[in-house]
Scaffold this motif. Sequence first.
Motif, short mmCIF file in Angstrom:
data_model
loop_
_atom_site.label_atom_id
_atom_site.label_comp_id
_atom_site.label_asym_id
_atom_site.label_seq_id
_atom_site.Cartn_x
_atom_site.Cartn_y
_atom_site.Cartn_z
N TYR A 207 10.62 6.73 22.01
CA TYR A 207 10.47 7.67 20.91
C TYR A 207 9.23 8.53 21.15
N ALA A 208 9.33 9.79 20.78
CA ALA A 208 8.20 10.71 20.97
C ALA A 208 7.09 10.45 19.97
N THR A 209 7.45 9.88 18.80
CA THR A 209 6.47 9.58 17.76
C THR A 209 6.70 8.16 17.26
N PRO A 210 5.71 7.54 16.65
CA PRO A 210 5.88 6.16 16.16
C PRO A 210 7.00 6.01 15.14
N ASP A 211 7.30 7.09 14.39
CA ASP A 211 8.31 6.99 13.34
C ASP A 211 9.74 7.11 13.87
N GLY A 212 9.90 7.46 15.13
CA GLY A 212 11.24 7.62 15.66
C GLY A 212 11.98 8.77 14.98
N PRO A 213 13.29 8.68 14.86
CA PRO A 213 14.06 9.78 14.25
C PRO A 213 13.96 9.84 12.74
N GLY A 214 13.33 8.87 12.10
CA GLY A 214 13.19 8.90 10.65
C GLY A 214 14.44 8.39 9.95
#
Length: 712
Positions: free
Chosen positions: A632-639
């Motif tokens: 994932y590009a961010t810790p939250d993933g796709p949300g």
Amino acid sequence: MTDSDSGSDLRAAAEGHLRALAGDGARLRDDQWTAIRALVAEKRRALVVQRTGWGKSAVYFVATALLRADGAGPTVIVSPLLALMRNQVDAAVRAGIHARTINSANLEDWEQIHAEIREGAVDVLLVSPERLNNPGFRDNVLPRLTGTAGLIVIDEAHCISDWGHDFRPDYRRIKTLLDTLPAGIPVLATTATANSRVTLDVAEQMSTGESDVLVLRGSLDRDSLRLAVVSLPTAAMRLAWLAANLRGGALAGSGIIYTLTVAAAYETAAFLREQGIEVTAYSGKDDQAQRLAAEEDLLANRVKALVATSALGMGFDKPDLGFVVHLGAPQSPVAYYQQIGRAGRGVERADVVLLPGREDRDIWAYFASLAFPPERQVRATLQSLAEAGRPLSTAALETHVDLSRGRLESMLKVLDVDGAVTRTTGGWAATGMPWAYDGERYERVARERSREQQAMLAYQATDGCRMEFLRRELDDPEAGPCGRCDNCTGRPWQSEVPQDGAEAARQRLLRPGVTVEPRKMWPTGMRDLGIDDASGKIPAARVAEPGRALGRLTDVGWGGTLRALFADGAPDEPVTAQLTDAMVQVLAAWDWARRPASVVTLPSRSRPVLVSSLGERIAAIGRLGYLGSLGYATPDGPGPRRHNSAQRLSTVWRALTVPPELHAAIAAAGDGPVLLVDDQIDTGWTMTVAAALLRDAGATAVLPLALAATTG
């Protein structure tokens, strides 16, 4: 001539038209004559609530013949289903009435039909409620048609009401149509399934305020029907019971087997055919030619039964249907009564058997989730249309509103009826009219749906008369014990199931593997969401191969296991031996062009243990290289989960990455397809984007594999 003489002449003419329609022995029922007289002689509005097979269509065909003979314009019938339209056209021909229909299946005939209408050659025109808001028909054809009509008929009129069991938004615009009719045009509404609340609601919407609507309500008993419930603990036993009773002749003649989902219809039909029983599946997902061919096969007794969803409901007319069996309970007694009304119209006995399932409540809950959206989503839609300054298609609106396509379209139809939006040639446009969110109404309908579900459970459990139970749910004032059902007679159906039959059904239901077709086109309007590289056709060098899933969440077989695995609050644990073995069977049966050389898993915030363990176990068993997971590009993933293609693609597009170590592993693995593993495939866009990234990283092909698919 006295009024009495005039009435006698009118009745004699009406009887003559009825005999042309139904045969030399036909005679008008008292309420049929009362309705015809009200329409023809008094130009009134009437609502006829009578059981299926009573002869409601005879009322409007006889009235049409009388009115046309007196110089009146054509009858316009608003009819909900193509099957119903076909039967009505056939009946009109028998009565010497020229009937035509405008629907989605006869586009090439529209110009000719419009010409016939202008020339006065059409006695009856059948249209769907959705056609009333087609811009071309609404603006160019409908005003002249209704202005010169001799009679307006609303068939299956319970759909007008929010309380009706088959509520369709486009039916609500009928009130607007009726309000604009010139004085003196009679109106007839008919239904077989309306309780007192729905009857009152429909009558109020039909009323002009100048005169009361004539309501003719009769007994809803069907003395040919023998109702029963057979409770069996597993889906396999229900299928085995069904096969045994079809094959053994206990279910005589031909009939309909209803299922709650499309997947169950095809699964059941496949099993019964394997057992040597000639059946055909029937659902709204079939194209028109397939549905018509299936109906003809049943009408001609070339098949024992159609295994159908509710798509085969209102309008299908085969008088000698000998049985209706439900694999799973509809979510209301009213809907159940509507469907069992297909049977026993022209035979002395027809068996009606309900085989309830433990999964029924899960399916009811899913249908409940499709209710009218919360106010914030409705307001967002209206704001998007207002700010656009031009019509937007449904696909374009998906980039602004996170609703599934079906739910968005249904909401827009309601807003159209309410006057907040209008459907134009270019899509949907805001009208600027004030609009209030009627939360109280939507909550009231939701409570009634919940009450109906509880009533359906009570029907299954009752030790009283089953027909009386249904008739009381429909507020039939004459309801009483039928003397025919399993409880009245004390003769329940045998619930024993042959052991070999149950095992065959179990094996069929647990046969793993469904195909998941890859996405081949990007959604419309992705540039509006800041994504410029997702337009039109997905390049062949980035597209996934057809994939596989163990089963669908809606399946009768694996569905229960998979629903429990993905239920809210279910723990994230390593994949079980049972599921691993089943997935190996899926792989063994996969007819891929080239065997995969390696395995990659998708990242997961909710079930990382399940997904990684599944990928690693498959790699070990298949002696494939496990290359690792995408990131994932961010810790939250796709949300949070998104509900339509545009919204889901937008979140996934920005979320997934190929870590450097995975990129290097793909390069080192060399030639050979990658098996891409996830827990479930919903919209399909996670797999689509992941496959594109892996192809960009050097994978020669990507084969998606998941435990569950929500569609397909």
